[in-house]
Design an enzyme around this catalytic site. Sequence first.
Site, short mmCIF file in Angstrom:
data_model
loop_
_atom_site.label_atom_id
_atom_site.label_comp_id
_atom_site.label_asym_id
_atom_site.label_seq_id
_atom_site.Cartn_x
_atom_site.Cartn_y
_atom_site.Cartn_z
CG HIS A 1 -5.20 -2.22 -1.15
ND1 HIS A 1 -4.06 -2.06 -1.91
CD2 HIS A 1 -4.98 -1.50 -0.03
CE1 HIS A 1 -3.22 -1.28 -1.29
NE2 HIS A 1 -3.73 -0.92 -0.14
CG ASP B 1 -5.04 -3.09 -5.01
OD1 ASP B 1 -5.87 -2.27 -4.58
OD2 ASP B 1 -3.88 -3.21 -4.57
CB SER C 1 -0.92 -0.08 1.23
OG SER C 1 -1.94 0.87 1.13
#
Lengths: 619, 620
Positions: B302, B187, B124
């Site tokens: 994600h 994602d 991330s």
Amino acid sequence: MDGLTFGVRGLREEVIKKACSVAMAAHKSLEKPYLVEKARTSSDVFFIFPGSWSVGSWFCRPAFGEIKINQSELLSPKGNDKVATSLRSIGRDEPATVNEGFLRRFEMILSDSSLQIEVEKAITEKQQIVFTGHSSGGAIAILATIWYLEEHFKPEKTRIPPLCVTFGSPLVADFIFNHALRREGWSQYFLHFVMRYDIVPRIMLAPLSSMESQLQQILDLLNQKAFFPSQGSIPEASRFYKTVMRNASAVASHAACQLMGNTNPILETVASLIELSPYRPSGTFVFCTGNGKLVVVKNTDAVLQLLFYSSQLSYENELEAIAERSLNNHLDYQSALQESLNMQNVVELDHLEGLPLSSNGTGADNIAKHMALNDLGLSTRARLCLRAAGEQEKQKLSNQQRMDEKKAAIEEGLAKLEEYKNKSTVCQVGYYDAFKLSKDEDDFKANIKRLELTGIWDEIIEMLNRYELPEGFENRKVWVELATKYRRIVEPLDVANYYRHAKNEDTGPYMHKARPRRYRYTQRWREHAERMGVGSSGESCFWAEVEELQLYLTTNPGAFEGIRERVLNLERKLEEWVNGNQISNDVFLEGSTFTKLWKSLPDQHKSISRIQGLIKQLG
Amino acid sequence: MSETLATFIASTPLLEEAWRVCSIANKKFPGAYMVEQIGNVAYVAFSGRQMDSAGSDQSCRNLVPLDAQDAALFAPLYRHTEADHPIKLHSRMLKLFLSVYPTLQNQIAALMGKVKSVVMTGHSIGGTTASLSALWLLCHLHSISSPMSKVLCITFGSPLLGNQAFHRSILRQRWGGNFCHVVSKHDIMPRLLFADIVTHISKIQLLLHFWHWCMASPHFIVTDLSSQLPDDIKDTVFHCVLKDLELLARAEESLESLFWPFGSYVFCCQEGAICVEDAVSVIKMMYLMLATGSPTCSINDHLKYGDYVAKVSKQFLKARNFHEDGLPHSSYEAGVELALQSSELTDKEPVEDLCFSMQSSNLRKEVAIMAKDCLEKAQNGDRPNLTAAKLAIKLSKIVPFRAEIEWYKACCDEADDKLGYYDSFKLKGGSRRENRVNLNRHKLAGFWNSIILMLENNKLPHDFDRRGKWVNASQFYKLLVEPLDIADYYRTGMHRERGHYIEYGRERRYEIFDKWWRERSVSGQNKRSKYASLTQDSCFWARVEEAWEWLDNVRSETDVTKRHQLCDLWRKIDMFEKYARKLIENKEVSIDVLAKNSSFSRWLEEWKVLKSQVVQQSPP
């Protein structure tokens, strides 16, 4: 495919059968360095090497226990002639890498046993020698064969080539070893049998660190199984299979990316961070499918892919079964061969670039080949990798053809420069010095020719450097001769250009710092082809030494002693080269740099020099 | 190809190890990073939980140019920056990196000597910090030419970081291969910044909080948690990104976007993975994969890197069976087909996929066609080594032109007018012989420019700029021909139009060749006994031209009040003279510099005269 000879010269079915049975039986004699057995009905004599089951003898150290061949006494140059080993790339002069553990073991066998004597006896009696072994015994057999080829066959102490037949042998050497074998035409003497799932031929693709204690457990188990085939499996089998396959996948897909012409630099970045095995297959491989078929593969890039892809799982849930099979297969050779040889079902995988891609047979014009691919469980991806290996082989051949087409251009350029040389001789300067002065248009034109030829040769060298020409290229007589001719005519011009521009002051003496690879490589070609000592064919860089000596005398007037040895050496060689017509007489012309050097030598030396006769006669 | 490369990367332990440390960093080190050494490799993982991550206001898509201070950290990159296309980075991500940099610097210093390579990794937002850290480390190692040169950055679902100039500068530095961005099929995070999300900032905020909260929970099950995020947030964000990304991906000609991907992308799907490097293809694949997803799975994906990594890392075990009907016969097309199947973008019936909510079969067909087109483009047609070999032939064809210029130089240097090479060419610009030389000059420039273009588009082998043959040939070319470029520049008065050659007129190729030459391995230098055949500083004549201007200025300056400027000129002239004398003393100039009527000799004459006048007028 011509019956069961696998395209291997002198191989007969009974040789394989016999080799297999004696190789397997050798496990009962682990304490012996080797065994000898003679065939009853033929002149064959088998040298059998028992394997070893201790990790230490497989991996000397992490990660892969490999060693450069020139670090071993056994296969490096011996005696006064100092001929370089064949186990290298000639131009690049890169020595092959082999497994140190196996190499040390063979060295020990050779020095501590009567192997040499018995082999020499067999040679005298003109027997067909067969080196064989199962498992790590196979690895020793490979090295023994190499020793025989280097020591006896290459120096022509015998005309009978050896045979090497191995069963489930681990890989022993890197791609340069394979390159050298193919160049020398020796690959055809090696035949390696591999069961579809046998884990042992794949072990060397994994680093020791990834297997750790598992490896000894697995080897112990295999040792037990060699005596009690019914011995059960162990829980480690699945883990071990996965470890080896993961590493084999990395090696195979890395090689495949290269075969496919990858341009993404991430390939090399990632490769540099992990332990990637240097070992590569060499020789002819015969894969036993497990259902009575034998699949012969000679393209070693394809063999590497097959080693990985043929033992992949077909279904997720068969992991344990296959893992167990990967161990049992190692001891299945005798029965599998018995079955296959009876069925006479042999397929050679050639013309790989056109292999059918799908397993359902569409587009397959050769049913047997199509079946063989399915029997090895090859996925579309696997087939694409095999195709890439085939395409690369084809590409190498077409590169060679492209170079062959340039021979005429080279000859023509050389003829022009020869003309230039003769013209300069008539003018009493010698082309070396004429070119060094570069006063006339002729000199300018000669320079252009030199540069054109440089372009062609540099292209060849670049390709050799990346192994993009067929392995045999550096061994081809026409090219060795053409290269020698090129070197003798053109290198003096390069030297002249170098000293004309005083590049020695930037980069040092021509010989040490600046000699182009196109000359260094091609000099090695000749030395290899004619089995000359390392560095003995340096006639084309005669002028470079003359310049350096001259320079020395100018900067250190009267200091002849400092270079006496070098002068004597140069004179000795010059005499040899002039007498052998390797250097022409224009060296002795009045205005030449050499004559200048000669004149600046002390009279006392000149009066006793070996070449004073030559000077008088030709000067 | 793209598929084989992904297989290779997935067969190494790197992805699994990197993810393992990332997930620990996510859970245990919010706002920080952790270091773990495995064998010779150090893993530095940056936590995906950063308190002030995307920002709470309008600045969430803000790009800032590297300013002079930060640029020092990235000096080698910054060198490539062009005035009208400055390198820009996401401002908050840059700040985040700068906040960890002081401690990171110490950590790295401590690792030096202990490890052979460093893997920077992060999930991330942690991914962007990892990228900047890797970039900083590459720059740092580059500046100290350290042997520990192996740096790899592996990100998982990292947001975008910089603009197109940033992407280009990394390519030019040839560092693209040091960045591996793992992106799961749907994602949304890596795609977020392609879209104009400013209007939805509050929803994005909630989304980020939700993700952080999930990362913190010890054993979360994604599908259980995702029900806690309101559907309207998912829908809004998904459609906003999909819309903008579609516009971008379907743009026919020039794609323009604030943010631009760099490095290689490994797209992970249920059935396989592909590795794509070409930025335009990356954008297209991002769109195509998102288009086959749904709002919920774009949010959940994600958080599912653990699953994806485990899956692709296990793929090597089993022979993958592809849909075989209609498999093309050519290896090339079959390779594309396999990549398509691995990215699950074929028009065939989809494999079972929890996220699958799609859609008319029309869209699927369309996606399949676009994907095929995109993957074909991403696959380089020509083999780099083959291209390099062909270039060698081209070089040998072009070399005679160079030889002709050499011959020209030799003639000039011996001519009776004693002008020397540079001045002969500058003065006799129009004549027949000079025209021919000029033509050769252009041919050579075209050849070398084409090489640089190919190199920067990764059409050549990765070590091309380190191959002796090319480094030497380019250097020789530069030394021989650049003086002619300079002569041409000043003859045609370009310096009055644009400014002096060195600063405003020098072709980029020469700067690149300077770099190749600097970076080659060299041993000690000997002293020269005679003048070099080519002046070793190829910009020498440009400096002479500048010195002439200074001299003229000094002579024409009569206003004593401008004493200060005069001093400055004297100092510059003095420095030039010292520089030139040193070159001559070391015999690093070619004889044309010393020719009696060369512009340098004349300059030196006039400078002496001026000096003696000044000394006479105002004795010290």
